[in-house]
Scaffold this active site. Sequence first.
Site, PDB file in Angstrom:
ATOM      1  N   HIS A   1      38.390  43.380  34.744  1.00 41.69           N
ATOM      2  CA  HIS A   1      39.294  43.931  35.774  1.00 41.69           C
ATOM      3  C   HIS A   1      40.126  42.831  36.240  1.00 41.69           C
ATOM      4  O   HIS A   1      39.617  41.785  36.603  1.00 41.69           O
ATOM      5  CB  HIS A   1      38.761  44.648  36.899  1.00 41.69           C
ATOM      6  CG  HIS A   1      39.785  45.305  37.886  1.00 41.69           C
ATOM      7  ND1 HIS A   1      39.544  44.985  39.275  1.00 41.69           N
ATOM      8  CD2 HIS A   1      40.771  46.160  37.862  1.00 41.69           C
ATOM      9  CE1 HIS A   1      40.422  45.966  40.002  1.00 41.69           C
ATOM     10  NE2 HIS A   1      41.141  46.598  38.706  1.00 41.69           N
TER      11      HIS A   1
ATOM     12  N   HIS B   1      49.038  40.553  41.006  1.00 39.72           N
ATOM     13  CA  HIS B   1      48.005  41.649  41.580  1.00 39.72           C
ATOM     14  C   HIS B   1      49.051  42.462  42.616  1.00 39.72           C
ATOM     15  O   HIS B   1      49.328  41.890  43.789  1.00 39.72           O
ATOM     16  CB  HIS B   1      47.039  40.823  42.295  1.00 39.72           C
ATOM     17  CG  HIS B   1      45.776  41.804  42.494  1.00 39.72           C
ATOM     18  ND1 HIS B   1      44.748  41.552  42.924  1.00 39.72           N
ATOM     19  CD2 HIS B   1      45.929  43.300  42.154  1.00 39.72           C
ATOM     20  CE1 HIS B   1      43.971  42.679  43.018  1.00 39.72           C
ATOM     21  NE2 HIS B   1      44.506  43.471  42.657  1.00 39.72           N
TER      22      HIS B   1
END
Length: 312
Positions: free
Chosen positions: A52, A98
């Site tokens: 992830h 992110h």
Amino acid sequence: MFFSISFSLLCLLLSPSGTFSAVLPAKRATVCNGHAVLCERPYGNTTFLGSHDSYAFSSDPLALARDQEVDIPTQLGLGVRFLQAEGHLNDGVLHFCHTSCLLFDGGTVVDYLTTVKTWLDANPNEVLTLLFTNSDGLSIPDVWAPAFVAAGIDTVSYVPPNNPMTRFDWPTLGDLIDSGKRVITFMDAGADGTDGAPVDYILPEFTMLWEPPFDSTDPTFPCSVDRIAGPLSTEEHLNMLNHNLDINVLDTGVLVSDPEAAATTNGVTSIIADANGCAPLAGGVAPNFVMLDFVNIGEGLQAVNQLNGVPS
Ligand SMILES: *[C@@H]1O[C@H](CO)[C@@H](O)[C@H](O)[C@H]1NC(C)=O
């Protein structure tokens, strides 16, 4: 017919080594993704270890926006065969970041894919899946595809004969490897043609792969079908575990990954329990992808091997 037979005979007779190699089919892979039995296993019936936010790696414990500790080659070396990443523009260039490139900038997508291509070239008997997130709706043909081409990933990318593919339609890992087209790429948004013309090797995720809820703060990972698109039934889709645990920082709603819990979360017991929780929704079978934070911690590969029925 006569010509083709004579031509084959000619090749045979003229073969400089004096062997029959000129008319024999190409050599087939005998070990696929580390195991001989996986060569005959269809892609849709295989479980792969996933990372992830694979690009969001840092060894600095104070980097709260990190979800991994080790870089891409190290993740791949640990057995990761499914890389998830989130694309955003930074100064007009496609980066993996992110949520925002101010929070965590993992560098350009071209650099990332070049690293992946170098690893693929050094590891010819491996099938790799990419799952990219396109939350800004960037153009697939104009922004994403050029990064694949620059890194040469397009040349090793699989283009399925039908779209969507059912879980049962996919070739074996051996077939993918022998064909040289052993990268499968899913994109969560835009690959259905909504963000520019479709690119045949960048596949729409949710018509073929359903996801349970993400960013769970519950260590039991209650399973449900959270994101999916038709027309295929749930059981005809591939499926994955979002097996990454977050903590809600001081109840503010800010979710961060929890490295302290990773040893337990990434243990065989927790992963197999999650797989069993999702199985009733997936026609009783194992998940195709087990996606983890901090893949270097815990027993991710052991759990995946167990789900594939191969030794660790
Ligand atoms: C593959 O098939 C076997 C036999 O039906 C099943 O036990 C396993 O869960 C399947 N795995 C996946 C990922 O579909």
